[in-house]
Each structure stands twice: as structure tokens, then as C-alpha cells.
Design a protein around this motif. Structure first.
Motif, PDB file in Angstrom:
ATOM      1  N   GLY A 101      14.549 -23.033   5.593  1.00 15.54           N
ATOM      2  CA  GLY A 101      15.718 -22.169   5.775  1.00 15.54           C
ATOM      3  C   GLY A 101      15.645 -21.512   7.144  1.00 15.54           C
ATOM      4  O   GLY A 101      14.708 -21.773   7.927  1.00 15.54           O
ATOM      5  N   THR A 103      15.773 -18.092   7.541  1.00 19.65           N
ATOM      6  CA  THR A 103      15.186 -16.741   7.471  1.00 19.65           C
ATOM      7  C   THR A 103      13.860 -16.662   8.240  1.00 19.65           C
ATOM      8  O   THR A 103      13.692 -15.765   9.086  1.00 19.65           O
ATOM      9  CB  THR A 103      14.992 -16.314   5.987  1.00 19.65           C
ATOM     10  N   ASN A 174      28.244 -12.890  10.371  1.00 21.32           N
ATOM     11  CA  ASN A 174      28.080 -12.358   9.016  1.00 21.32           C
ATOM     12  C   ASN A 174      28.011 -10.843   9.186  1.00 21.32           C
ATOM     13  O   ASN A 174      27.140 -10.374   9.904  1.00 21.32           O
ATOM     14  CB  ASN A 174      26.768 -12.896   8.401  1.00 21.32           C
ATOM     15  N   ASP A 201      22.708 -17.520  16.020  1.00 23.78           N
ATOM     16  CA  ASP A 201      22.540 -17.901  14.620  1.00 23.78           C
ATOM     17  C   ASP A 201      23.807 -18.633  14.185  1.00 23.78           C
ATOM     18  O   ASP A 201      24.884 -18.038  14.087  1.00 23.78           O
ATOM     19  CB  ASP A 201      22.311 -16.617  13.802  1.00 23.78           C
TER      20      ASP A 201
HETATM   21  C1  PLP Z   1      23.632 -15.062   9.397  1.00 21.51           C
HETATM   22  C2  PLP Z   1      22.558 -15.610   8.553  1.00 21.51           C
HETATM   23  N1  PLP Z   1      21.474 -16.122   9.124  1.00 21.51           N
HETATM   24  C3  PLP Z   1      20.471 -16.617   8.403  1.00 21.51           C
HETATM   25  C4  PLP Z   1      20.530 -16.601   7.036  1.00 21.51           C
HETATM   26  C5  PLP Z   1      19.349 -17.131   6.300  1.00 21.51           C
HETATM   27  O1  PLP Z   1      19.618 -18.081   5.374  1.00 21.51           O
HETATM   28  P1  PLP Z   1      18.551 -19.145   4.913  1.00 21.51           P
HETATM   29  O2  PLP Z   1      17.185 -18.589   5.074  1.00 21.51           O
HETATM   30  O3  PLP Z   1      18.895 -19.424   3.505  1.00 21.51           O
HETATM   31  O4  PLP Z   1      18.750 -20.320   5.822  1.00 21.51           O
HETATM   32  C6  PLP Z   1      21.629 -16.074   6.385  1.00 21.51           C
HETATM   33  C7  PLP Z   1      21.721 -16.040   4.927  1.00 21.51           C
HETATM   34  O5  PLP Z   1      22.704 -15.666   4.336  1.00 21.51           O
HETATM   35  C8  PLP Z   1      22.680 -15.551   7.166  1.00 21.51           C
HETATM   36  O6  PLP Z   1      23.766 -15.008   6.620  1.00 21.51           O
END
Ligand code: PLP
Length: 370
Positions: A101, A103, A174, A201
Motif C-alpha cells: 500500500g 501508507t 483527499n 500522492d
Molecule cells: C491520500 C491518500 N494517500 C495514501 C493512502 C494510503 O492508502 P493505502 O495504504 O491503502 O495505499 C490513502 C488512504 O486512504 C489516502 O487517502
């Protein structure tokens, strides 16, 4: 670090107390930490920007097929995934790292490039993960309000960040789902302090064809990191796969902070199958945009203000403390949110399925009339 369990975590009542407990918080943790009550079974979950469609059929089949080999690391498959993505984007594979992911690479980038002398500059409202990580890293967090069109205000970000270690751009953003023009990102990269890094991002980029990717800035050797994830359009949030895309020297500094691990084979084969599925993005983009548009039309008919979004989430002005509406919606078994302090009467809502959005509309109508 205290032991983390889902149970204890769901009992946390506020993001602030959770932030004190965990070094960084991901989207589902932020959503759960800001809920006042855990969801009941069958609740409509439109508070974490998940994709209700889940993994594509080809991704599901690929995962099922690899299960018997789940006792092996199979790291050659990760190489294949990196090669496949790099080729599709015209990137040097040396610039691409597969991650669990986005994160981890986001948090690790903040740890690598910010610190007591090097600030973290971000939009407000913006995704909180980097802010919390920077704060825990002893860095000053500089929050710069979005422009009137809800783009990142790059000139104000530059003015506020003479000592910036990292500028964070989320495109689409976001929680607003709004875009920052390509020329603004270029301006930021051209005028930033020499030793700082711009992290773009692109978690939600597949939901729109209007958002320009910053991958070519990475290709051009700029001080730019791009993050991608399979959690959103590809519906693999629970499967965990993403990419860190950066010049190898920058990637090395990020990965020195952690991330020494193998990728789960299920995630890798699902990602490979998803990349090969050429109609997946267009099809899912269309589904998301159709439901989002229908919801916007309903909001307009109901006299409610919203921010036009290009993504799978949008903000609605409830014209009263947003948390009150969240709590009332939770009683109706519809989980929405979060709220951002800079917009206290606005609530973020994730685009669910048609059925989920019908339930949302019924509950929202009831709550807003009360
Ligand atoms: C802007 C943004 N970046 C990164 C992530 C991380 O998501 P993940 O670790 O599932 O890829 C999210 C998750 O909602 C997000 O909203």
C-alpha cells in the motif's frame, strides 16, 4: 509502542488520542478513531474512501491460483510487477519500488525528509497521515489552506516553507477530491528550497482523466516522489499493494527508514492481473463518476452545497457541526466522515454502490430534517 488490537482501537474516541498512541495513522485507523460508535453489522461504510467493488475478477482469480504456493516468498513475482508497471509508464524499473500500500512509503518519506529543523508543508484540508507522522518526528507541520478552487496554493506553500523538508501534494486531494493544475506543481518543483522534496500522492488519480500525473517529473530526475496505490480504483485496500516512484537516491533515503520486507504474493499477483486488465480503470471510473454525479444532482435538488469532486469522495456542507451529523448518521447505520477542523460544518462522504448511496440519501434526508 503499545500493542495494537482492533478492539482497543475501535474504542478510541478521538483521532487526537489515537495520534498520541500510534506513530502514524492510516485511512482506516483515522476513520475508526473518529467514530463515536463502532459500526453495526450491515452498516453502510462510506467513511474510509474504500472501493466497494473490491478486486477485479482477474485479480481474484490470480490470488486463488497462487494460494498453493503461499508457502514461498516468490520475490521474482515482485520483480515482474515492478517491470510491468515501469514498462507501462515508460519508467526505469530502478525508479520503482513495490510497497504494501502507500501508507508505509508516505510515512517513511516524512520520516526521511522532515525533522526538528525541516518542516512538513501540506494543504488544509489535507490527508492527515503525513501531518501526524511529521509531528511525531518533531517537525513543524505547516498547513496551508486550499485556494478558492480547492487546489493546493503552491505559492503560499512556498512562502510558508523556507525550511521545508517535504511538500505534500495530494492530487486529487483527499478529502476534497479536487485537482491541482500541472503548472502549479511545476512551479512548486522549480521554486522549492534546494534540499527539499515534493511528494505527489496519486492515490486517487485513476478516478479522473483530468489529473495530470507527476511521473514525468520523476523521470526527468527532479526532487519528486510519486506514490501510487492499488487500494482505490483497483479495490485492493485489504490486499495491500502500492508503488514508491522516485530517483534511486531519494528512494534509498526513504527505504533506509524501514520497509525491509517481502511483498505478499497474493497482493503481487492481484496487482499484476489488475495492470493487465486494460478496461478496468475506464470501467470503474465510469461507475464511480455516474454514482457521484447522481448523488450531486440529489444534493442539488435537496438544496445542499457540495464541492464538485473528481474522485471517490466529496465534501458536503451540513451547516451545523459536522460531527453531530456523523453521529446521527451512525445511528441510522450509515458511517460517513471525517470532519476537518478548518471546515467544521463539512463532512466527507465516500462514493459507495448505487444501493449504498440510496441508503445514504434516505438517512441523510432524515438527519438533515431533524
Ligand atoms: C491520500 C491518500 N494517500 C495514501 C493512502 C494510503 O492508502 P493505502 O495504504 O491503502 O495505499 C490513502 C488512504 O486512504 C489516502 O487517502
Amino acid at each position: 509502542m503499545p500493542r495494537f488490537s482492533r478492539r482497543s482501537f475501535l474504542h478510541l474516541s478521538a483521532a487526537a488520542s489515537a495520534a498520541a498512541t500510534f506513530p502514524f495513522m492510516s485511512e482506516p485507523m483515522l476513520a475508526a478513531a473518529s467514530r463515536h460508535r463502532p459500526p453495526s453489522p450491515g452498516a453502510v461504510m462510506i467513511d474510509s474512501n474504500e472501493n466497494p467493488l473490491g478486486p477485479s475478477q482477474s485479480a481474484r482469480e490470480a490470488m486463488a491460483a497462487i494460494l498453493p504456493q503461499g508457502g514461498r516468498y516468490l520475490d521474482n513475482l515482485t520483480d515482474e510487477l515492478v517491470q510491468s508497471f515501469a514498462q507501462s509508464e515508460g519508467l526505469n524499473p530502478e525508479y520503482v519500488t513495490a510497497t504494501v500500500g502507500s501508507t508505509p512509503p508516505l510515512a517513511l518519506s516524512v520520516l526521511a525528509f522532515t525533522g526538528p529543523q525541516r518542516s512538513y508543508v501540506t494543504a488544509d484540508p489535507g490527508f492527515e497521515l503525513g501531518m501526524m507522522t511529521a509531528q511525531n518526528n518533531g517537525a513543524q507541520v505547516v498547513k496551508v489552506p486550499l485556494t478558492r478552487t480547492y487546489a493546493h496554493d503552491v505559492k503560499a506553500m512556498l512562502a510558508a516553507g523556507p525550511a521545508a523538508g517535504l511538500f505534500y501534494i495530494c492530487n486529487p486531494n483527499n478529502p476534497t477530491g479536487t485537482l491541482t493544475p500541472r503548472s502549479d506543481i511545476e512551479h512548486l518543483v522549480a521554486n522549492k528550497p534546494q534540499d527539499s522534496v515534493v511528494l505527489v500522492d496519486e492515490a486517487y488519480i485513476h478516478f479522473t482523466d483530468a489529473a495530470p500525473s507527476a511521473l514525468d517529473l520523476v523521470k526527468a530526475g527532479k526532487d519528486v516522489i510519486v506514490l501510487r496505490t492499488f487500494s482505490k480504483v483497483y479495490g485492493m485496500a485489504g490486499i495491500r499493494c502500492g508503488f514508491l516512484i522516485a530517483r534511486p537516491d531519494l528512494a534509498k533515503r526513504v527505504l533506509q527508514r524501514g520497509g525491509l520486507n517481502f511483498m505478499p504474493v497474493t497482493a503481487v499477483v492481484a496487482a499484476l492481473a489488475s495492470l493487465k486488465d486494460t478496461s478496468l480503470i475506464t470501467e470503474r471510473r465510469r461507475i464511480n463518476a455516474t454514482i457521484r454525479q447522481q448523488t450531486f444532482q440529489w444534493l442539488e435538488r435537496s438544496g445542499l452545497s457540495y464541492i464538485p469532486s473528481e474522485s471517490n469522495c466529496f465534501m458536503v456542507d451540513v451547516k451545523r457541526p459536522g460531527q453531530e451529523v456523523r453521529d446521527a448518521m451512525a445511528k441510522e447505520n450509515v458511517m460517513i466522515g471525517r470532519i476537518w477542523p478548518i471546515m467544521p460544518t463539512w463532512v466527507r462522504i465516500t462514493v459507495g454502490t448505487q444501493e449504498e448511496m440510496s441508503k445514504f440519501q434516505a438517512a441523510f434526508q432524515k438527519v438533515m430534517r431533524a
